[in-house]
Design a protein around this motif. Sequence first.
Motif, PDB file in Angstrom:
ATOM      1  N   PHE A  92     -82.827 -11.062 -11.012  1.00 41.13           N
ATOM      2  CA  PHE A  92     -83.283 -11.131 -12.398  1.00 41.13           C
ATOM      3  C   PHE A  92     -83.813  -9.799 -12.907  1.00 41.13           C
ATOM      4  CE2 PHE A  92     -82.164 -15.391 -12.059  1.00 41.13           C
ATOM      5  CZ  PHE A  92     -81.983 -15.839 -13.365  1.00 41.13           C
ATOM      6  N   ALA A  93     -84.219  -8.914 -12.020  1.00 42.97           N
ATOM      7  CA  ALA A  93     -84.553  -7.549 -12.444  1.00 42.97           C
ATOM      8  C   ALA A  93     -83.282  -6.848 -12.928  1.00 42.97           C
ATOM      9  CB  ALA A  93     -85.199  -6.778 -11.302  1.00 42.97           C
ATOM     10  N   LEU A  94     -82.169  -7.073 -12.238  1.00 46.58           N
ATOM     11  CA  LEU A  94     -80.902  -6.474 -12.655  1.00 46.58           C
ATOM     12  C   LEU A  94     -80.392  -7.096 -13.956  1.00 46.58           C
ATOM     13  CD1 LEU A  94     -79.025  -6.049  -9.249  1.00 46.58           C
ATOM     14  CD2 LEU A  94     -80.170  -4.303 -10.622  1.00 46.58           C
ATOM     15  N   HIS A  95     -80.557  -8.404 -14.103  1.00 44.74           N
ATOM     16  CA  HIS A  95     -80.158  -9.036 -15.360  1.00 44.74           C
ATOM     17  C   HIS A  95     -80.970  -8.466 -16.519  1.00 44.74           C
ATOM     18  CE1 HIS A  95     -77.150 -11.906 -14.187  1.00 44.74           C
ATOM     19  NE2 HIS A  95     -77.936 -12.469 -13.280  1.00 44.74           N
ATOM     20  N   LEU A 128     -75.824  -8.728  -4.467  1.00 44.41           N
ATOM     21  CA  LEU A 128     -76.975  -9.619  -4.287  1.00 44.41           C
ATOM     22  C   LEU A 128     -76.549 -11.081  -4.272  1.00 44.41           C
ATOM     23  CD1 LEU A 128     -79.739  -7.925  -6.467  1.00 44.41           C
ATOM     24  CD2 LEU A 128     -79.673  -8.124  -3.977  1.00 44.41           C
ATOM     25  N   HIS A 129     -75.533 -11.420  -5.063  1.00 45.25           N
ATOM     26  CA  HIS A 129     -75.006 -12.788  -5.045  1.00 45.25           C
ATOM     27  C   HIS A 129     -74.494 -13.140  -3.645  1.00 45.25           C
ATOM     28  CE1 HIS A 129     -74.210 -13.103  -9.661  1.00 45.25           C
ATOM     29  NE2 HIS A 129     -75.493 -13.170  -9.354  1.00 45.25           N
ATOM     30  N   GLY A 130     -73.822 -12.198  -3.005  1.00 43.22           N
ATOM     31  CA  GLY A 130     -73.342 -12.437  -1.646  1.00 43.22           C
ATOM     32  C   GLY A 130     -74.489 -12.669  -0.675  1.00 43.22           C
ATOM     33  N   THR A 132     -71.352  -1.175 -15.124  1.00 43.45           N
ATOM     34  CA  THR A 132     -70.452  -1.420 -13.990  1.00 43.45           C
ATOM     35  C   THR A 132     -71.226  -1.355 -12.674  1.00 43.45           C
ATOM     36  OG1 THR A 132     -68.578  -0.529 -15.216  1.00 43.45           O
ATOM     37  CG2 THR A 132     -68.367  -0.591 -12.817  1.00 43.45           C
ATOM     38  N   GLN A 133     -72.122  -0.388 -12.563  1.00 44.60           N
ATOM     39  CA  GLN A 133     -72.939  -0.262 -11.351  1.00 44.60           C
ATOM     40  C   GLN A 133     -73.890  -1.451 -11.196  1.00 44.60           C
ATOM     41  OE1 GLN A 133     -74.839   3.561 -11.524  1.00 44.60           O
ATOM     42  NE2 GLN A 133     -72.913   4.677 -11.452  1.00 44.60           N
ATOM     43  N   LEU A 134     -74.504  -1.865 -12.293  1.00 45.05           N
ATOM     44  CA  LEU A 134     -75.415  -3.015 -12.234  1.00 45.05           C
ATOM     45  C   LEU A 134     -74.657  -4.296 -11.883  1.00 45.05           C
ATOM     46  CD1 LEU A 134     -77.696  -2.275 -15.319  1.00 45.05           C
ATOM     47  CD2 LEU A 134     -78.355  -2.168 -12.902  1.00 45.05           C
ATOM     48  N   ALA A 135     -73.467  -4.467 -12.442  1.00 44.99           N
ATOM     49  CA  ALA A 135     -72.657  -5.645 -12.136  1.00 44.99           C
ATOM     50  C   ALA A 135     -72.259  -5.659 -10.663  1.00 44.99           C
ATOM     51  CB  ALA A 135     -71.427  -5.700 -13.031  1.00 44.99           C
ATOM     52  N   ALA A 136     -71.935  -4.496 -10.113  1.00 48.08           N
ATOM     53  CA  ALA A 136     -71.591  -4.415  -8.689  1.00 48.08           C
ATOM     54  C   ALA A 136     -72.803  -4.751  -7.821  1.00 48.08           C
ATOM     55  CB  ALA A 136     -71.056  -3.024  -8.350  1.00 48.08           C
ATOM     56  N   ALA A 137     -73.970  -4.267  -8.227  1.00 45.13           N
ATOM     57  CA  ALA A 137     -75.188  -4.582  -7.478  1.00 45.13           C
ATOM     58  C   ALA A 137     -75.490  -6.077  -7.553  1.00 45.13           C
ATOM     59  CB  ALA A 137     -76.357  -3.765  -8.014  1.00 45.13           C
TER      60      ALA A 137
END
Length: 167
Positions: free
Chosen positions: A152-155, A131-133, A122-127
């Motif tokens: 891509f580091a988060l993915h 970043l998308h914004g 959930t935290q990674l998805a929020a981050a």
Amino acid sequence: MTAFEPTEQARAAAIRAAALADIARRRTLVASAWNGRALITVAELLDIVTLSLYEEAPARPDGICESARLALADAEATAAETPGTGFPADFGQYVTHAMDHRPLTVPTLPGVTGWSLADEDTQLAAALDALHGHLAAAAAETVALALLEAVFALHDKRADLLRLTHG
């Protein structure tokens, strides 16, 4: 006869495709043999996308030429078949976003179990969403490329969570 000249948006998409190909190639250094082969395939397909966007006139109003569209679809299919690459199945949105500016989406990770792993996801998805914004608002392509590295580091971290869940 006039030579084809890619639009600014097509050049930006090509630069993003090349940056993602570089990320895929760097990941082969630490990937398993299976994931490494998939990453090489993804990188080679992204090279085709890059060249096509520079050299081929689009046949559709969205500005994406057919060979780039097909190579990107093949690269996404490879990523979907090999989640250990850390590339989400819909990663092509990061290339096409430079042309169509459609909202970037965060894919859901099915099967992440355990409250600790689910909370981390959930935290990674929020981050990723944040970043998308920033990526959508990036004024310069150099900023967009730096943001893509972070995205891509988060993915990749999310793919690690999935591997932890499914062994």
